[in-house]
Design an enzyme around this catalytic site. Structure first.
Site, mmCIF file in Angstrom:
data_model
loop_
_atom_site.group_PDB
_atom_site.id
_atom_site.type_symbol
_atom_site.label_atom_id
_atom_site.label_comp_id
_atom_site.label_asym_id
_atom_site.label_seq_id
_atom_site.Cartn_x
_atom_site.Cartn_y
_atom_site.Cartn_z
ATOM 1 N N SER A 608 0.832 -1.196 0.000
ATOM 2 C CA SER A 608 0.000 0.000 0.000
ATOM 3 C C SER A 608 0.859 1.235 0.000
ATOM 4 O O SER A 608 2.005 1.228 0.488
ATOM 5 C CB SER A 608 -0.907 0.021 1.233
ATOM 6 O OG SER A 608 -1.580 1.257 1.355
ATOM 7 N N TYR A 621 -2.693 -0.080 10.701
ATOM 8 C CA TYR A 621 -2.670 -0.478 9.292
ATOM 9 C C TYR A 621 -1.389 -0.008 8.610
ATOM 10 O O TYR A 621 -0.711 -0.778 7.921
ATOM 11 C CB TYR A 621 -3.893 0.102 8.584
ATOM 12 C CG TYR A 621 -3.982 -0.250 7.114
ATOM 13 C CD1 TYR A 621 -4.384 -1.514 6.708
ATOM 14 C CD2 TYR A 621 -3.678 0.699 6.138
ATOM 15 C CE1 TYR A 621 -4.478 -1.839 5.359
ATOM 16 C CE2 TYR A 621 -3.763 0.387 4.781
ATOM 17 C CZ TYR A 621 -4.169 -0.884 4.407
ATOM 18 O OH TYR A 621 -4.257 -1.193 3.067
#
Length: 731
Positions: A608, A621
């Protein structure tokens, strides 16, 4: 004339004879069979009445639906009927016959060749003899009635030179067992009391068509012809009569074999060893399949298929395996797909396979020996104009006590090869029960395998796609990014292992892939990447279904967006369990398989933009993604010596179809940026340099860029697919 002989025309058009009509009446009444399936539907056929071509296709599809009658891609059928000549306006007799390639079970009109019967038969006047057999195929095109026809096959004259309106040429195991036995001709004469003719083995072509016609003229009234070591010709005046005639002949062959098999003679000389229990067989096969696949892929990546069908086990565990296996198969349809003979492994059923390096070294000499054998076979039998030698590795590999492995260019070819070898086992079993099995002489086999017409057919096949022969496992591939990646890989030639922890989503993805790509493009397995036992089951499934894994995409994930003070320990543990530990465990298992194959591989980690960018409300996260990124670098540094590349794709804001936006993530991100959930897509696109919305297909294309061949010397890289987020630039 013997009462069982069947002929509509006694070799020339005319009034049906009484024997024929009486026999057909008996056939029509007999629709009960034990060894073949009677599938004719009167209502369905009635709707096709008057259209002989439609009835031909209907009959062909029924025959192709029963593998006891024919095998995939094998056999051909035909019909002759009157049609209006587009040039003269007059009625002409036309033959529709299955064209080159194709399968009876799925045959449609587009798979037929249509030829003028009189023109085809007139080729006898110019036929120069067997030495010029291949030249005749080009002349078939001068006989075409329909210019949109499928290319006529080499079997076209076999149908055209016979007078019957409907003809079936099939390769039933029961019939070939008789045809491939030492006493096949005598058995055929006795079993059918002269109503089935016999033609010795000969390669298909115009001359074989001439010999079939000669057999018919010498035996007027016969209902079919057995081709030595090859197959069966049967016929009738209508589609239904031909269908029933075919069923009855094959039924009688099968019943004859069954009676003799029940007379107490041990099958294949009796059992020499016992099989492992089913669970142990599959565990052993899964451990060995990647090693075998690697050894079979010395010239190109192969895809595998495993079966432990009871018929296979009976054969490979028998005393006669050592005698029969090297003989190879008899029917050309069989050995064209299975090669001249299989490789039998010298491994004990329960042998320790845990140290794959030891197993590799033990098996290498057997594969080298097989390649030498195949090279010698080619060099001994080749002609000056023979095509170059093809892949020298075995297609069929037998592991006594465990099962059969097949390896080929794709899953369908491997699966079909295994099915054909089971057909060959059935033939050997039947032939040994009634007499002694005989295979084709090696020169005859070579002349079929390296026939210039077969080579031309191979050359017409589509070129391999970039991922042909590759096997991909994409975690979390039942939706969103994962499904898009899996779809892209299949479209580029790979097979995929679809998986998800959500069984309903997984079932839906499987149905979608089956509809779009067919059953051989994928398999499915439930996978929670945090559970080691499910990971092992997944890679066992991959090994049994396809032979191993070449590409791993660690895509499974979830997201939690909360301020630091709201993050719980449970949130933290879940993120790191799925994203970091999951990537670690699945990669570890994939690398073990790739090392067993010894052909390198690719690991792609879908990380990501958040691995590089510090954003609000993203502690758990973002840090887990950073851990994923660095784990990728560490793996790349460690695995290069094995030829395993590890690369990263960094998406951002892939909202479409993505499961990551469920569970409050969208609400959390919207809250962090002070906007509504509905405004998120536009917000993410607007903040990028390119101003683009990122779709799952964009991530799939990035993954393909890494594994499609152009970047085969790249590892340890990060490819951002985020529309351009300057803060996420790696350098």
């Amino acid at each position: 004339m013997p009462p069982e002989r069947l002929s509509r025309h006694d070799c020339h058009p005319g009034k049906p004879n009484d024997t024929y009509m009486k026999h057909m009446s008996e056939l029509t009444a007999n629709t009960s069979f034990e060894h073949v399936s009677y599938l004719w539907d009167e209502e369905a056929a009635a709707r096709l009445a008057g259209d002989e071509v439609a009835l031909l296709i209907y009959r062909s599809n029924l025959l192709g639906a029963d593998l006891r009658l024919t095998n995939y891609g094998g056999g051909n059928t035909s019909c002759k009927a009157m049609a209006r000549d587009p040039l003269t306006g007059e009625e002409s007799e036309v033959m529709w016959v299955k064209g080159s390639g194709g399968d009876l079970g799925t045959l449609t009109r587009s798979g037929l060749a249509a030829l003028y019967v009189d023109r085809l038969r007139s080729l006898r006047k110019v036929y120069p003899g067997k030495a010029h057999e291949d030249e005749m195929v080009a002349l078939f095109n001068h006989c075409l009635f329909d210019l949109e026809s499928k290319a006529p096959s080499i079997d076209t004259p076999l149908h055209g030179l016979l007078p019957f309106r409907h003809i079936d040429h099939l390769h039933p195991d029961a019939a070939i067992a008789i045809a491939a036995s030492r006493d096949g001709k005598t058995i055929t004469e006795e079993l059918f009391r002269g109503s089935i003719g016999w033609v010795d083995w000969q390669r298909p072509g115009f001359d074989l068509g001439v010999r079939l016609r000669q057999c018919l003229e010498e035996n007027p009234g016969i209902r079919g012809i057995m081709l030595g070591s090859h197959g069966l010709f049967t016929w009738g005046d209508t589609a239904y009569e031909s269908y029933i005639n075919t069923l009855e002949v094959v039924e009688r062959c099968a019943a004859y074999l069954e009676r003799h098999s029940a007379q107490g003679k041990p099958v294949f000389g009796g059992a020499r060893i016992q099989s492992l229990a089913e669970a142990d067989r599959r565990k052993q096969a899964a451990a060995l399949a990647p090693v075998l696949r690697g050894l079979c892929s010395s010239e190109r990546h192969m895809v595998g298929h495993f079966t432990d069908d009871p018929r296979v086990l009976e054969f490979i565990n028998s005393n006669d395996l050592e005698r029969l296996a090297p003989m190879g198969t008899s029917c050309p349809d069989h050995f064209l797909r299975t090669k001249i003979s299989p490789l039998v492994l010298d491994l004990k059923p329960g042998e320790d396979l845990s140290d794959f390096r030891v197993v590799q070294e033990k098996l290498k000499p057997a594969f080298e020996g097989y390649r030498r054998m195949y090279t010698n076979y080619y060099e001994k039998h080749r002609h000056p104009d023979s095509p170059p030698i093809r892949d020298r590795n075995p297609v069929i590999i037998l592991y006594p006590g465990v099962g059969l492995f097949a390896f080929a260019k794709d899953k369908q070819t491997a699966r079909v090869a295994s099915e054909f070898y089971i057909n060959a086992i059935n033939v050997m079993r039947g032939a040994e029960a009634i007499s002694t099995y005989t295979s084709l002489p090696r020169q005859e086999a070579f002349d079929i395998e390296y026939w210039l017409l077969e080579e031309a057919k191979l050359q017409r096949m589509p070129k391999p796609k970039p991922l042909s022969g590759k096997i991909a496992l994409v975690t979390g591939s039942a939706g969103g990014i994962g499904k898009a990646i899996a779809r892209k890989f299949v479209e580029e030639g790979a097979v995929v292992i679809l998986n998800d922890m959500n069984e309903a989503r997984l079932q839906g993805a499987g149905e979608e892939f089956r509809s779009a790509y067919g059953k051989d493009a994928y398999t499915t397995v439930v996978l929670d990447v945090t559970r080691r036992e499910q990971i092992q089951e997944t890679f066992q499934t991959a090994a049994l279904a396809f032979g191993g894994v070449d590409i791993l995409v660690n895509n499974a994930g979830l997201s939690i967006s909360k301020p630091l003070e709201d993050h719980t320990e449970k949130d933290w543990d879940l993120l790191y369990e799925v994203l970091v530990k999951g990537q670690f465990l699945v990669t570890q298992a994939a690398v073990d398989v790739m090392r067993r194959q010894a052909t390198g591989g690719d690991v792609l980690n879908i990380v990501s933009k958040n691995a590089l960018v510090s954003g609000p409300n993203n502690t758990g996260y973002g840090s887990a993604k950073a851990a994923q990124l660095h784990l990728s670098r560490l793996n790349a540094a460690e695995l290069g010596g094995d030829g395993i590349r590890v690369n990263v794709v960094n998406p951002d804001a892939v909202i479409s179809e993505s499961n990551i936006w469920a569970g409050g993530w969208a609400e959390g991100r919207a809250k962090a940026y002070g906007i509504t959930v509905e405004e998120l897509p536009a917000f993410y696109a607007k903040r990028t340099l390119l101003g683009q919305v990122i779709l799952p297909e964009d991530i799939a294309n990035a993954c393909f860029a890494f594994v499609g061949g152009l970047l085969s010397k790249s590892t340890g890289n990060v490819l951002n697919v985020d529309g351009g987020v300057a803060m996420a630039f790696v350098r």
